[in-house]
Design a protein around this motif. Structure first.
Motif, short mmCIF file in Angstrom:
data_model
loop_
_atom_site.label_atom_id
_atom_site.label_comp_id
_atom_site.label_asym_id
_atom_site.label_seq_id
_atom_site.Cartn_x
_atom_site.Cartn_y
_atom_site.Cartn_z
N TRP A 16 0.95 -1.28 0.08
CA TRP A 16 0.21 -0.14 0.01
C TRP A 16 0.90 1.22 0.09
O TRP A 16 0.65 2.38 -0.63
N LYS A 20 0.95 4.00 -2.83
CA LYS A 20 0.71 5.49 -2.50
C LYS A 20 1.86 6.44 -2.89
O LYS A 20 1.60 7.53 -3.58
N ALA A 23 1.83 6.65 -6.88
CA ALA A 23 0.50 7.84 -7.17
C ALA A 23 1.23 9.07 -6.69
O ALA A 23 0.60 9.86 -7.57
N HIS A 24 1.88 9.36 -5.61
CA HIS A 24 2.23 10.83 -5.29
C HIS A 24 3.07 11.26 -6.33
O HIS A 24 3.02 12.20 -6.92
N SER A 30 -0.61 14.20 -2.61
CA SER A 30 -0.71 13.47 -1.52
C SER A 30 -2.00 12.54 -1.62
O SER A 30 -2.73 13.04 -2.27
N GLU A 31 -1.86 11.43 -0.90
CA GLU A 31 -3.21 10.76 -1.03
C GLU A 31 -4.36 11.23 -0.35
O GLU A 31 -5.51 11.26 -0.80
N ARG A 34 -5.90 13.78 -2.88
CA ARG A 34 -6.39 13.18 -4.00
C ARG A 34 -7.80 12.61 -3.30
O ARG A 34 -8.73 12.86 -4.23
N ILE A 35 -7.91 12.46 -2.27
CA ILE A 35 -9.41 12.03 -1.73
C ILE A 35 -10.00 13.00 -1.70
O ILE A 35 -11.16 12.92 -2.09
N ARG A 49 -12.24 6.26 3.08
CA ARG A 49 -10.83 6.56 2.53
C ARG A 49 -10.16 7.31 3.33
O ARG A 49 -8.92 6.81 3.45
N SER A 53 -6.75 5.94 5.04
CA SER A 53 -5.47 6.71 4.88
C SER A 53 -4.68 7.33 6.11
O SER A 53 -3.38 7.00 6.40
N SER A 57 -0.85 6.09 7.67
CA SER A 57 0.07 7.33 7.62
C SER A 57 1.11 7.34 8.74
O SER A 57 0.69 7.54 9.95
#
Length: 212
Positions: A16, A20, A23-24, A30-31, A34-35, A49, A53, A57
């Motif tokens: 995960w 993450k 994707a960053h 950051s996640e 994005r959320i 979500r 996260s 984190s």
């Protein structure tokens, strides 16, 4: 990673964190960002979500723990998340989503804390509020029928209690159990009275030998 996690969970966590980070790098965001930027994600899914996260984190671990314990404050948590993740420049709509999702998480925490507090509260015959609830339960179940014998009476058996003092039946569930009975009786009064009447073999009286 913590030595208390099973090996498979550690593998999932590593995967995960890799995804993450990937994707960053690709999105430059950051996640958490994005959320809150996803307009199509609803409140429930967005909250789920974000909680997921925050829980995993490293940077937000302390913030998440504060949200899960004590008296979580939405505004304080949002401020810390915004500072740590550098979200000061997100648009107003995304900021509102972040506040909404964090608020949902804090609300659930407070609800669980309240429930745990209620569950741990024992029934006390010396507490006027507890006794009032018990009398209200009797009145709802019996349509305000007078009870012979006063507070300590074998007539409590007629609505399902095991002995003369109904307080003894709340040893395990405490006030929470009484609240559940009271809620059901107040919202399904007709059904409760019909059930007790049926158990009384058709008598216009509320007899039940079954313990509550």
């Amino acid at each position: 990673m913590g030595g208390h996690r099973p090996w498979w969970e550690q593998v999932v966590l590593i995967a995960w964190r890799f995804m993450k980070q990937f994707a960053h790098i690709v999105t430059g965001k950051s996640e958490v960002e994005r959320i809150v930027l996803l307009e199509q994600v609803g409140g429930v899914e967005g909250t789920r979500r974000l909680r997921h996260s925050l829980e995993r984190s490293k940077k937000l671990d302390a913030v998440f723990k504060k949200m899960m314990t004590g008296n979580p404050e939405t505004a304080s948590a949002v401020e810390e998340i915004t500072r740590i993740k550098g979200l000061s420049k997100i648009n107003e709509e995304s900021a509102q989503r972040l506040s909404s999702y964090v608020g949902n998480i804090c609300d659930v925490t407070r609800f669980i804390q309240d429930l745990e507090r209620i569950q741990s509260e024992p029934y006390s015959s010396e507490n006027p509020a507890h006794e009032a609830k018990l009398e209200e339960l009797w009145n709802l179940a019996t349509d305000n029928r007078p009870r012979e014998g006063g507070r300590i009476s074998p007539e409590w058996n007629r609505i399902g209690f095991q002995g003369k003092d109904p307080a003894s039946d709340f040893r395990g569930g405490g006030v929470h159990a009484l609240n559940q009975l009271l809620y059901f009786s107040s919202t399904r009064t007709g059904a409760v009275r019909k059930q007790l009447e049926d158990l009384g073999n058709g008598e216009k009286w509320f007899a039940s030998k079954q313990p509550i």
